[in-house]
Write an enzyme that holds these catalytic residues in place. Structure first.
Site, mmCIF file in Angstrom:
data_model
loop_
_atom_site.group_PDB
_atom_site.id
_atom_site.type_symbol
_atom_site.label_atom_id
_atom_site.label_comp_id
_atom_site.label_asym_id
_atom_site.label_seq_id
_atom_site.Cartn_x
_atom_site.Cartn_y
_atom_site.Cartn_z
ATOM 1 N N GLU A 129 14.460 5.462 5.037
ATOM 2 C CA GLU A 129 13.139 4.828 5.115
ATOM 3 C C GLU A 129 12.656 4.884 6.564
ATOM 4 O O GLU A 129 13.455 4.895 7.492
ATOM 5 C CB GLU A 129 13.250 3.372 4.648
ATOM 6 C CG GLU A 129 11.919 2.638 4.563
ATOM 7 C CD GLU A 129 12.060 1.191 4.118
ATOM 8 O OE1 GLU A 129 11.066 0.636 3.620
ATOM 9 O OE2 GLU A 129 13.166 0.617 4.253
ATOM 10 N N LYS B 122 6.151 3.227 -2.079
ATOM 11 C CA LYS B 122 7.025 2.093 -2.387
ATOM 12 C C LYS B 122 6.275 1.025 -3.180
ATOM 13 O O LYS B 122 5.219 0.553 -2.764
ATOM 14 C CB LYS B 122 7.563 1.510 -1.076
ATOM 15 C CG LYS B 122 8.526 0.344 -1.226
ATOM 16 C CD LYS B 122 8.948 -0.108 0.168
ATOM 17 C CE LYS B 122 9.854 -1.328 0.120
ATOM 18 N NZ LYS B 122 10.203 -1.769 1.499
ATOM 19 N N CYS C 218 14.225 1.361 -0.534
ATOM 20 C CA CYS C 218 14.773 0.126 0.018
ATOM 21 C C CYS C 218 14.665 -1.066 -0.937
ATOM 22 O O CYS C 218 15.427 -1.161 -1.887
ATOM 23 C CB CYS C 218 14.109 -0.179 1.363
ATOM 24 S SG CYS C 218 15.080 -1.296 2.428
#
Length: 275
Positions: free
Chosen positions: A40, A112, A153
């Protein structure tokens, strides 16, 4: 095929981060990797919106992404930039993952979905949604003989996303991350193994690690988990490095046959309170 997780210690200068990535990609290729995943915030690891606005480039004709495309073509391998911040029209940013094919072209992108908004006792409230806008679309893409599922994440705490990816055909799931040290020590391994077990998929997690220019410290410990939940490769530290493992689609078929949780899942109504 062989897959590689690249661990980095990204800072605030996109060009410096790109320069740090170049030899790591070459090392992955030298170890025979057909696909490489970076962490990330690979190309800039900001701490606040001011740092983002100072250097985050528009997605179209993005200079560092264009360079990564050339590297993918040079090495004739799939390269996934785990994520980078992309400015949006509402003043916020997308935390975007980008997959390049061995010909250097962009094959897929993913923004995301899940954002960390929390009030933590003794600490200031953290509102990731004040800086980033969450994505709305789950994404899969072919990578050689595998089907890659995208996540980033904090997404790893939401099993429904991974179930959706597996039901859409994903048998290799990417988890680029920048986990803090306390949450990494407590949850990193168990969450990634759980996502592999419940979907019967390979999980590859490329992490940021060490002390960063923005003052953050991240956990590292990039790893690759097989469909039975076994860690088959791990960088047992927080320094930059390359992790390579060989994977086999047949292992996915075997794991899903032994525990057919995806096939056995049923829809159900929400719980009702009974007295």
């Amino acid at each position: 095929m062989k897959i590689a997780a690249i661990q980095m210690q990204s800072g605030l200068d996109p060009d410096a981060n790109l320069a740090a990535l170049v030899p790591l990609l070459a090392e992955a290729k030298g170890q025979g990797a057909d696909y490489a995943l970076t962490p990330e915030v690979t190309l800039i690891f900001p701490e606040n919106r001011e740092q983002l606005r100072a250097v985050a480039a528009p997605f179209e004709n993005h200079p560092q992404l264009a360079a990564v495309g050339r590297l993918a073509k040079e090495h004739a391998m799939f390269v996934q930039i785990g994520s980078l911040p992309i400015p949006l029209e509402d003043g916020r940013f997308a935390n975007r993952s980008v997959l390049f094919g061995p010909d250097g072209t962009q094959r897929a992108t993913y923004d995301k979905i899940h954002l960390f908004d929390a009030d933590i006792a003794g600490l200031n409230a953290y509102r990731e949604s004040a800086t980033y806008r969450g994505g709305e679309q789950a994404v899969t893409a072919p990578v050689g003989d595998m089907v890659l599922g995208f996540s980033i994440c904090y997404d790893m705490r939401f099993p429904r996303l991974y179930n959706s990816l597996a039901n859409a055909g994903a048998n290799l799931i990417a988890v680029p991350a920048a986990f803090t040290v306390p949450t990494g020590q407590a949850h990193w391994h168990v969450l990634l193994r759980a996502r592999a077990i419940e979907t019967g998929s390979y999980v590859i997690a490329a992490a940021q690690g060490g002390q960063h220019e923005n003052g953050r410290a991240t956990y590292g410990h990039s790893l690759i988990v097989d469909p039975w939940g076994r860690i088959i490769a791990e960088l047992d530290h927080d320094r930059p490095g390359v992790l390579v493992a060989e994977i086999d689609p047949a292992a996915v078929t075997e794991a899903r046959g032994r525990v057919p949780a995806l096939a056995n899942a049923r829809d159900f109504s929400p719980p009702g309170l009974q007295s």
